[in-house]
Design a protein around this motif. Structure first.
Motif, PDB file in Angstrom:
ATOM      1  N   VAL A 241      -2.856 -38.169 -40.167  1.00  0.00           N
ATOM      2  CA  VAL A 241      -1.519 -38.378 -39.608  1.00  0.00           C
ATOM      3  C   VAL A 241      -0.504 -37.371 -40.149  1.00  0.00           C
ATOM      4  N   ASN A 242      -0.396 -37.264 -41.461  1.00  0.00           N
ATOM      5  CA  ASN A 242       0.693 -36.521 -42.115  1.00  0.00           C
ATOM      6  C   ASN A 242       0.299 -35.057 -42.313  1.00  0.00           C
ATOM      7  N   PHE A 243       0.132 -34.338 -41.224  1.00  0.00           N
ATOM      8  CA  PHE A 243      -0.522 -33.035 -41.240  1.00  0.00           C
ATOM      9  C   PHE A 243       0.201 -31.984 -42.079  1.00  0.00           C
ATOM     10  N   ALA A 244       1.449 -31.685 -41.758  1.00  0.00           N
ATOM     11  CA  ALA A 244       2.154 -30.584 -42.415  1.00  0.00           C
ATOM     12  C   ALA A 244       2.302 -30.821 -43.910  1.00  0.00           C
ATOM     13  N   ALA A 245       2.681 -32.028 -44.292  1.00  0.00           N
ATOM     14  CA  ALA A 245       2.897 -32.318 -45.714  1.00  0.00           C
ATOM     15  C   ALA A 245       1.595 -32.219 -46.500  1.00  0.00           C
ATOM     16  N   ALA A 246       0.515 -32.718 -45.930  1.00  0.00           N
ATOM     17  CA  ALA A 246      -0.773 -32.659 -46.622  1.00  0.00           C
ATOM     18  C   ALA A 246      -1.215 -31.222 -46.832  1.00  0.00           C
ATOM     19  N   GLY A 256      -6.279 -34.026 -34.224  1.00  0.00           N
ATOM     20  CA  GLY A 256      -5.699 -33.195 -33.190  1.00  0.00           C
ATOM     21  C   GLY A 256      -4.307 -32.672 -33.485  1.00  0.00           C
ATOM     22  N   GLY A 257      -3.846 -32.795 -34.725  1.00  0.00           N
ATOM     23  CA  GLY A 257      -2.502 -32.362 -35.064  1.00  0.00           C
ATOM     24  C   GLY A 257      -2.412 -30.888 -35.401  1.00  0.00           C
ATOM     25  N   PRO A 258      -1.188 -30.375 -35.588  1.00  0.00           N
ATOM     26  CA  PRO A 258      -0.990 -28.965 -35.920  1.00  0.00           C
ATOM     27  C   PRO A 258      -1.684 -28.592 -37.224  1.00  0.00           C
ATOM     28  N   GLY A 259      -2.530 -27.576 -37.177  1.00  0.00           N
ATOM     29  CA  GLY A 259      -3.227 -27.104 -38.357  1.00  0.00           C
ATOM     30  C   GLY A 259      -4.407 -27.948 -38.779  1.00  0.00           C
TER      31      GLY A 259
END
Length: 316
Positions: A241-246, A256-259
């Motif tokens: 879920v927490n793609f960018a922060a991780a 399916g999230g960014p990155g």
């Protein structure tokens, strides 16, 4: 005619309706399935709000990707995922089934597996999307025997399966959940802890030496920060879920999230392994609520509350 769930606009769950579409005969390699249960997933709800685009030409947008039911017609060379020819009367389940929330589906047989006789259609319908995500997460953080694994959201669809699969690998699992879910988790062998203030201390009390891996299924800052404080290697943190922060913190993101790593090969390979565990009774699927297909909008409204604690199922 076939009843099918669709979004008639991109305004969220309020746009979910049941429409009529034409029944389709099977072509070579296909079967027709009378659906007995179809599962809802968070991405289905996102699609109703335009996550897959907002092209009005695609409306009404059929919803769903996983279902279980009974084969009613068979095309030539209709062979299931396990290499077995399918026949009329077979009870089957699968995912990657476009528009799966319907009373009938015409689909490629290669995406279907025979359902164990003792399993319900609802359980079978809810297995593969969550299960393949769980396997992907465990593989990404290299969970193995002797590991202590912290799973955030252990009572949810993905979290509960990830916990069961981690324990089958010989890992010890600590899982966050609301207190009302603790008894159910403990019955599976998961060590439950309440999320909220003091989470680091509660987990540290159970695992004084720290944790080896963490799997976040809920996406809160607390999940990320707690895990990083207790891990010695940030790369053994994974989120769906927490793609960018991780990623910024040196962790991993899948889905399916960014990155994020989509993990298509891992997930595809996991299906038969999951089916074997499921048939042997080594893993199960928690059903939170079931709704008649006609009440699909209510099912979506419940799904987006984020408090289901298991799979939400539609029954045609």
């Amino acid at each position: 005619m076939v009843n099918a769930v669709a979004a008639t606009s991109y305004e969220g769950p309020s746009a979910v309706s049941v429409i009529e579409v034409e029944s389709r005969p099977p072509q070579a390699g296909q079967v027709v399935v009378a659906v007995r249960a179809a599962a809802l997933n968070p991405f289905d709800a996102k699609m109703t709000s335009g996550a897959a685009g907002t092209d009005p030409a695609k409306l009404p947008l059929r919803l769903g990707s996983e279902a279980a039911g009974v084969v009613t017609a068979v095309g030539e060379d209709a062979v299931g995922l396990g290499g077995e020819p399918l026949a009329v009367g077979d009870e089957v389940y699968g995912h990657r089934l476009s528009g799966a929330q319907a009373s009938e589906l015409t689909v490629n047989a290669e995406n279907l597996i025979r359902k164990p006789p003792e399993a319900s259609f609802g359980e079978a319908a809810g297995l593969l999307s969550a299960g393949t995500t769980a396997v992907h997460g465990l593989e990404s953080v290299r969970v193995t025997s002797g590991d202590v694994v912290l799973i955030h959201g252990a009572s949810g669809g993905v979290g509960r399966l990830a916990a069961q699969l981690a324990m089958l690998r010989g890992a010890r699992v600590i899982g966050t959940a609301s207190p009302k879910r603790h008894a159910g988790l403990a019955a599976l062998g998961i060590e439950p802890v309440a999320y909220g203030e003091g989470l680091v201390e509660r987990v540290a009390a159970l695992a004084p030496g720290g944790i080896d891996a963490a799997f976040d299924t809920i996406g809160t800052d607390e999940a990320l920060e707690t895990s990083l404080q207790l891990l010695s290697d940030s790369s053994r943190f994974v989120t769906i879920v927490n793609f960018a922060a991780a990623l910024a913190a040196g962790g991993q993101a899948i889905g399916g999230g960014p990155g994020a790593d989509p993990g298509r090969e891992i997930r595809a390979a996991a299906r038969l392994t999951l089916a074997g565990f499921f048939a042997d009774g080594m893993i199960d699927v928690q059903i939170a609520r079931s709704y008649p297909l006609a009440e699909a909008r209510a099912a979506y409204e419940y799904l987006v509350t984020g408090h289901a604690g298991g799979k939400v199922i539609l029954e045609p």
